[in-house]
Design a protein around this motif. Structure first.
Motif, PDB file in Angstrom:
ATOM      1  N   ILE A 148     -47.189  28.650   2.324  1.00  0.00           N
ATOM      2  CA  ILE A 148     -47.750  27.589   1.471  1.00  0.00           C
ATOM      3  C   ILE A 148     -48.309  26.505   2.383  1.00  0.00           C
ATOM      4  O   ILE A 148     -47.600  25.961   3.222  1.00  0.00           O
ATOM      5  N   VAL A 149     -49.584  26.207   2.210  1.00  0.00           N
ATOM      6  CA  VAL A 149     -50.268  25.192   3.018  1.00  0.00           C
ATOM      7  C   VAL A 149     -50.974  24.249   2.056  1.00  0.00           C
ATOM      8  O   VAL A 149     -52.146  24.430   1.740  1.00  0.00           O
ATOM      9  N   ASP A 150     -50.246  23.235   1.555  1.00  0.00           N
ATOM     10  CA  ASP A 150     -50.822  22.421   0.486  1.00  0.00           C
ATOM     11  C   ASP A 150     -50.115  21.074   0.329  1.00  0.00           C
ATOM     12  O   ASP A 150     -49.732  20.693  -0.770  1.00  0.00           O
ATOM     13  N   ALA A 151     -49.920  20.344   1.420  1.00  0.00           N
ATOM     14  CA  ALA A 151     -49.330  19.004   1.365  1.00  0.00           C
ATOM     15  C   ALA A 151     -48.027  18.986   0.581  1.00  0.00           C
ATOM     16  O   ALA A 151     -47.766  18.074  -0.191  1.00  0.00           O
ATOM     17  N   MET A 152     -47.197  19.996   0.788  1.00  0.00           N
ATOM     18  CA  MET A 152     -45.937  20.087   0.056  1.00  0.00           C
ATOM     19  C   MET A 152     -44.866  19.245   0.752  1.00  0.00           C
ATOM     20  O   MET A 152     -44.592  19.418   1.933  1.00  0.00           O
ATOM     21  N   TYR A 153     -44.251  18.345  -0.019  1.00  0.00           N
ATOM     22  CA  TYR A 153     -43.164  17.540   0.522  1.00  0.00           C
ATOM     23  C   TYR A 153     -41.953  18.433   0.804  1.00  0.00           C
ATOM     24  O   TYR A 153     -41.594  19.303  -0.002  1.00  0.00           O
ATOM     25  N   ILE A 154     -41.316  18.209   1.934  1.00  0.00           N
ATOM     26  CA  ILE A 154     -40.078  18.901   2.271  1.00  0.00           C
ATOM     27  C   ILE A 154     -38.942  18.198   1.527  1.00  0.00           C
ATOM     28  O   ILE A 154     -38.654  17.027   1.784  1.00  0.00           O
ATOM     29  N   THR A 155     -38.328  18.906   0.588  1.00  0.00           N
ATOM     30  CA  THR A 155     -37.226  18.328  -0.190  1.00  0.00           C
ATOM     31  C   THR A 155     -36.028  19.270  -0.148  1.00  0.00           C
ATOM     32  O   THR A 155     -36.168  20.480   0.104  1.00  0.00           O
ATOM     33  N   ASP A 156     -34.852  18.734  -0.425  1.00  0.00           N
ATOM     34  CA  ASP A 156     -33.639  19.549  -0.431  1.00  0.00           C
ATOM     35  C   ASP A 156     -33.714  20.647  -1.485  1.00  0.00           C
ATOM     36  O   ASP A 156     -33.282  21.784  -1.235  1.00  0.00           O
ATOM     37  N   ARG A 163     -36.398  22.156  -2.659  1.00  0.00           N
ATOM     38  CA  ARG A 163     -37.325  23.201  -2.219  1.00  0.00           C
ATOM     39  C   ARG A 163     -36.748  24.030  -1.071  1.00  0.00           C
ATOM     40  O   ARG A 163     -37.011  25.230  -0.960  1.00  0.00           O
ATOM     41  N   LYS A 164     -35.936  23.396  -0.233  1.00  0.00           N
ATOM     42  CA  LYS A 164     -35.333  24.124   0.890  1.00  0.00           C
ATOM     43  C   LYS A 164     -34.301  25.154   0.423  1.00  0.00           C
ATOM     44  O   LYS A 164     -33.947  26.053   1.185  1.00  0.00           O
ATOM     45  N   LYS A 165     -33.854  25.046  -0.806  1.00  0.00           N
ATOM     46  CA  LYS A 165     -32.984  26.077  -1.368  1.00  0.00           C
ATOM     47  C   LYS A 165     -33.771  27.347  -1.680  1.00  0.00           C
ATOM     48  O   LYS A 165     -33.200  28.437  -1.738  1.00  0.00           O
ATOM     49  N   GLU A 166     -35.068  27.191  -1.887  1.00  0.00           N
ATOM     50  CA  GLU A 166     -35.920  28.314  -2.283  1.00  0.00           C
ATOM     51  C   GLU A 166     -36.647  28.960  -1.101  1.00  0.00           C
ATOM     52  O   GLU A 166     -36.823  30.180  -1.063  1.00  0.00           O
ATOM     53  N   ILE A 167     -37.108  28.134  -0.175  1.00  0.00           N
ATOM     54  CA  ILE A 167     -37.930  28.623   0.942  1.00  0.00           C
ATOM     55  C   ILE A 167     -37.542  27.880   2.216  1.00  0.00           C
ATOM     56  O   ILE A 167     -36.800  26.901   2.175  1.00  0.00           O
ATOM     57  N   ASN A 168     -38.044  28.352   3.342  1.00  0.00           N
ATOM     58  CA  ASN A 168     -37.900  27.638   4.605  1.00  0.00           C
ATOM     59  C   ASN A 168     -39.169  26.850   4.889  1.00  0.00           C
ATOM     60  O   ASN A 168     -40.275  27.298   4.546  1.00  0.00           O
ATOM     61  N   PHE A 169     -39.005  25.704   5.526  1.00  0.00           N
ATOM     62  CA  PHE A 169     -40.147  24.888   5.917  1.00  0.00           C
ATOM     63  C   PHE A 169     -40.310  24.885   7.435  1.00  0.00           C
ATOM     64  O   PHE A 169     -39.334  24.979   8.179  1.00  0.00           O
ATOM     65  N   THR A 170     -41.540  24.740   7.846  1.00  0.00           N
ATOM     66  CA  THR A 170     -41.835  24.521   9.256  1.00  0.00           C
ATOM     67  C   THR A 170     -41.350  23.134   9.662  1.00  0.00           C
ATOM     68  O   THR A 170     -40.894  22.353   8.841  1.00  0.00           O
ATOM     69  N   GLU A 171     -41.504  22.836  10.936  1.00  0.00           N
ATOM     70  CA  GLU A 171     -41.336  21.459  11.385  1.00  0.00           C
ATOM     71  C   GLU A 171     -42.378  20.591  10.658  1.00  0.00           C
ATOM     72  O   GLU A 171     -43.419  21.102  10.216  1.00  0.00           O
ATOM     73  N   PRO A 172     -42.132  19.302  10.506  1.00  0.00           N
ATOM     74  CA  PRO A 172     -43.079  18.451   9.767  1.00  0.00           C
ATOM     75  C   PRO A 172     -44.485  18.464  10.352  1.00  0.00           C
ATOM     76  O   PRO A 172     -44.656  18.409  11.570  1.00  0.00           O
ATOM     77  N   TRP A 173     -45.471  18.524   9.477  1.00  0.00           N
ATOM     78  CA  TRP A 173     -46.869  18.487   9.891  1.00  0.00           C
ATOM     79  C   TRP A 173     -47.356  17.048  10.021  1.00  0.00           C
ATOM     80  O   TRP A 173     -48.045  16.701  10.960  1.00  0.00           O
TER      81      TRP A 173
END
Length: 270
Positions: free
Chosen positions: A106-114, A116-126
């Motif tokens: 997903i590449v779409d200005a998605m906020y890293i939230t707790d 969402r982190k239950k559903e997917i992994n996030f990269t380091e902050p962009w």
């Protein structure tokens, strides 16, 4: 202001079962997803986006992927030797589409939230991104603390309405569009308005207005940390994206991309 933009930052995700159904409808049964490699064949990475400027969108004239996040993934892909394919869906269905393997990241200005982190992994902050405070060019207002007793504005249906309600203004005026909001500042119908920083920054890059100014420096009330999302089991892709992101951050191109779309050094994450 695009309502998708507001949902991506501040609204809750739709229930996962509904989201999966929507994602399947959006992509069609014949659509393929996932990275493809075949021997020496160049790897293709499929990104998921809701096609919102200035974050991640396809330029209608050239067909190229543009935007803050779009150009960052292009830079990472170029360094890795990947091809980029675009999968478009409603923002609320992007996580479901990712988990259904309709896309790789997903590449779409998605906020890293707790949540969402239950559903997917996030990269380091962009990068970071929140709201901006916009005032007339000759205004002396320099922070949220200065607006008590002033006439304040926000766009109808946004969280910024809740923000201005809390600031002790003498009056709150609501506007149906970003254009009307900025016109109110220009005409001095309001003393200050609050809106999405990337959207207003991009707007003023595209069409400078000497009658307006962004309060700078400004510490957002709604700060957001942006990242790209991958499936939980896609650990190699996550490592590759993070290493590519590190290379990008260590190059001049990182700040160039931010500035191109109205952001700047305050939005950088090292």
């Amino acid at each position: 202001m695009n309502k998708n933009m507001l949902r991506k930052r501040f609204a809750a995700l739709v229930p996962m079962g509904v989201a999966v159904a929507l994602a399947m409808t959006a992509c069609g049964s014949g659509s393929g997803g996932g990275s493809s490699t075949g021997g020496a064949e160049q790897k293709t990475i499929t990104i998921a986006t809701s096609n919102d400027a200035p974050f991640s969108y396809t330029d209608q004239a050239t067909g190229e992927l543009k935007g803050i996040d779009g150009e960052m993934i292009n830079a990472i892909a170029a360094a890795k030797g990947w091809k980029v394919k675009v999968f478009t869906s409603e923002f609320a269905t992007l996580i479901a589409a990712l988990k259904a393997k309709k896309a790789d990241v997903i590449v779409d200005a998605m906020y890293i939230t707790d949540d969402r982190k239950k559903e997917i992994n996030f990269t380091e902050p962009w990068y970071t991104e929140g709201e901006a405070m916009v005032v007339p060019a000759d205004s002396t207002l320099a922070s949220r603390d200065d607006v008590k007793g002033k006439v304040l504005g926000a766009q109808t249906g946004t969280v910024f309405k809740d923000l201005v309600d809390s600031l002790g203004g003498s009056q709150v005026k609501l506007f149906d569009s970003q254009a009307a909001l900025l016109a109110a500042v220009e005409n001095k119908q309001v003393d200050a308005v609050f809106t999405d920083s990337a959207v207003i920054g991009y707007s003023l890059v595209q069409k400078p207005n000497p009658k307006l100014k962004l309060v700078d420096p400004y510490k957002p009330f709604y700060p957001g940390i942006i990242g790209a999302g991958v499936r939980k089991d896609d650990t190699q892709l996550l490592q590759d994206l993070n290493s590519g992101l590190t290379e990008l951050k260590n190059s001049p191109k990182y700040l160039e991309i931010l500035k191109k779309y109205g952001l700047g050094e305050a939005n950088m994450v090292k």
